[in-house]
Design a protein around this motif. Structure first.
Motif, PDB file in Angstrom:
ATOM      1  N   PHE A  19       0.858  -1.174   0.000  1.00  0.00           N
ATOM      2  CA  PHE A  19       0.000   0.000   0.000  1.00  0.00           C
ATOM      3  C   PHE A  19       0.896   1.225   0.000  1.00  0.00           C
ATOM      4  O   PHE A  19       1.977   1.212   0.570  1.00  0.00           O
ATOM      5  CB  PHE A  19      -0.905   0.019   1.233  1.00  0.00           C
ATOM      6  N   LEU A  20       0.426   2.280  -0.609  1.00  0.00           N
ATOM      7  CA  LEU A  20       1.200   3.507  -0.706  1.00  0.00           C
ATOM      8  C   LEU A  20       0.463   4.612   0.038  1.00  0.00           C
ATOM      9  O   LEU A  20      -0.693   4.902  -0.256  1.00  0.00           O
ATOM     10  CB  LEU A  20       1.397   3.896  -2.175  1.00  0.00           C
ATOM     11  N   LEU A  21       1.120   5.191   1.028  1.00  0.00           N
ATOM     12  CA  LEU A  21       0.590   6.356   1.733  1.00  0.00           C
ATOM     13  C   LEU A  21       1.296   7.577   1.168  1.00  0.00           C
ATOM     14  O   LEU A  21       2.504   7.712   1.299  1.00  0.00           O
ATOM     15  CB  LEU A  21       0.847   6.237   3.233  1.00  0.00           C
ATOM     16  N   GLU A  22       0.535   8.455   0.538  1.00  0.00           N
ATOM     17  CA  GLU A  22       1.126   9.575  -0.177  1.00  0.00           C
ATOM     18  C   GLU A  22       1.241  10.819   0.693  1.00  0.00           C
ATOM     19  O   GLU A  22       0.399  11.068   1.547  1.00  0.00           O
ATOM     20  CB  GLU A  22       0.293   9.895  -1.413  1.00  0.00           C
ATOM     21  N   SER A  23       2.284  11.582   0.443  1.00  0.00           N
ATOM     22  CA  SER A  23       2.520  12.897   1.044  1.00  0.00           C
ATOM     23  C   SER A  23       2.459  12.867   2.566  1.00  0.00           C
ATOM     24  O   SER A  23       1.752  13.645   3.194  1.00  0.00           O
ATOM     25  CB  SER A  23       1.513  13.916   0.509  1.00  0.00           C
ATOM     26  N   GLU A  32      17.795   8.620  14.101  1.00  0.00           N
ATOM     27  CA  GLU A  32      18.812   7.574  13.946  1.00  0.00           C
ATOM     28  C   GLU A  32      18.185   6.237  13.562  1.00  0.00           C
ATOM     29  O   GLU A  32      18.801   5.417  12.892  1.00  0.00           O
ATOM     30  CB  GLU A  32      19.608   7.385  15.247  1.00  0.00           C
ATOM     31  N   ARG A  33      16.955   5.998  14.003  1.00  0.00           N
ATOM     32  CA  ARG A  33      16.290   4.717  13.720  1.00  0.00           C
ATOM     33  C   ARG A  33      15.678   4.661  12.331  1.00  0.00           C
ATOM     34  O   ARG A  33      15.340   3.598  11.847  1.00  0.00           O
ATOM     35  CB  ARG A  33      15.181   4.462  14.741  1.00  0.00           C
ATOM     36  N   GLY A  34      15.498   5.781  11.700  1.00  0.00           N
ATOM     37  CA  GLY A  34      14.866   5.843  10.384  1.00  0.00           C
ATOM     38  C   GLY A  34      14.006   7.089  10.304  1.00  0.00           C
ATOM     39  O   GLY A  34      14.342   8.118  10.864  1.00  0.00           O
ATOM     40  N   TYR A  35      12.865   6.986   9.642  1.00  0.00           N
ATOM     41  CA  TYR A  35      11.944   8.095   9.496  1.00  0.00           C
ATOM     42  C   TYR A  35      10.693   7.805  10.318  1.00  0.00           C
ATOM     43  O   TYR A  35      10.096   6.742  10.189  1.00  0.00           O
ATOM     44  CB  TYR A  35      11.569   8.300   8.031  1.00  0.00           C
ATOM     45  N   VAL A  39       7.763   4.012  12.762  1.00  0.00           N
ATOM     46  CA  VAL A  39       9.100   4.183  12.201  1.00  0.00           C
ATOM     47  C   VAL A  39       9.172   3.418  10.887  1.00  0.00           C
ATOM     48  O   VAL A  39       8.760   2.258  10.809  1.00  0.00           O
ATOM     49  CB  VAL A  39      10.170   3.664  13.184  1.00  0.00           C
ATOM     50  N   TYR A  40       9.714   4.065   9.873  1.00  0.00           N
ATOM     51  CA  TYR A  40       9.875   3.461   8.559  1.00  0.00           C
ATOM     52  C   TYR A  40      11.348   3.422   8.204  1.00  0.00           C
ATOM     53  O   TYR A  40      12.101   4.344   8.483  1.00  0.00           O
ATOM     54  CB  TYR A  40       9.079   4.244   7.510  1.00  0.00           C
ATOM     55  N   SER A  41      11.751   2.365   7.563  1.00  0.00           N
ATOM     56  CA  SER A  41      13.154   2.107   7.283  1.00  0.00           C
ATOM     57  C   SER A  41      13.613   2.822   6.021  1.00  0.00           C
ATOM     58  O   SER A  41      12.828   3.104   5.118  1.00  0.00           O
ATOM     59  CB  SER A  41      13.364   0.604   7.136  1.00  0.00           C
ATOM     60  N   ILE A  93       9.358  -5.173   4.183  1.00  0.00           N
ATOM     61  CA  ILE A  93       9.445  -4.252   5.313  1.00  0.00           C
ATOM     62  C   ILE A  93       8.773  -2.929   4.940  1.00  0.00           C
ATOM     63  O   ILE A  93       8.720  -2.551   3.767  1.00  0.00           O
ATOM     64  CB  ILE A  93      10.908  -3.986   5.745  1.00  0.00           C
ATOM     65  N   ASP A  94       8.228  -2.269   5.951  1.00  0.00           N
ATOM     66  CA  ASP A  94       7.651  -0.942   5.739  1.00  0.00           C
ATOM     67  C   ASP A  94       8.796   0.038   5.548  1.00  0.00           C
ATOM     68  O   ASP A  94       9.721   0.082   6.340  1.00  0.00           O
ATOM     69  CB  ASP A  94       6.814  -0.539   6.938  1.00  0.00           C
ATOM     70  N   ARG A  95       8.739   0.820   4.476  1.00  0.00           N
ATOM     71  CA  ARG A  95       9.880   1.660   4.134  1.00  0.00           C
ATOM     72  C   ARG A  95       9.409   2.972   3.519  1.00  0.00           C
ATOM     73  O   ARG A  95       8.243   3.131   3.179  1.00  0.00           O
ATOM     74  CB  ARG A  95      10.806   0.927   3.171  1.00  0.00           C
TER      75      ARG A  95
END
Length: 101
Positions: free
Chosen positions: A25-29, A36-39, A47-49, A56-58
């Motif tokens: 699935f794509l979550l836009e904007s 340090e852990r990601g976004y 947290v996204y990688s 993985i969720d990225r």
């Protein structure tokens, strides 16, 4: 600056993958903060990688844009040609009212 370490990007949520095929699935904007852990998504606190691996969720690095490109130092809107600028402005307004930014 006011919006340092804040980014606007699309998030890729992986539901499952089988072999070379991945359903996502794509979550836009979405507005994220870099740590340090990601976004970290500001609205959901998930947290996204940064790793671009299946399953993985990225974060979609091709759409990663600093929030400073949408606002100037004073917090006023900049003139730009981004397609999602109205969505980003409304999300920032909502997050400011919730005191998350």
């Amino acid at each position: 600056m006011k919006y340092d370490n804040f980014y606007v990007s699309n998030l890729i949520i992986s539901s499952y993958y089988f072999g070379d095929v991945e359903k996502c699935f794509l979550l836009e904007s979405r507005i994220c903060r870099k740590t340090e852990r990601g976004y970290i998504d500001i609205e959901t606190k998930r947290v996204y990688s940064e790793q671009q691996e299946k399953g993985i969720d990225r974060i979609d690095e091709s759409t990663l844009t600093p929030l400073n490109n949408y606002f100037n130092v004073l917090g006023l809107k900049k003139k730009n040609n981004y397609d999602n600028k109205d969505i980003v402005y409304s999300k920032v307004k909502y997050l400011k009212s919730q005191r998350k930014i």
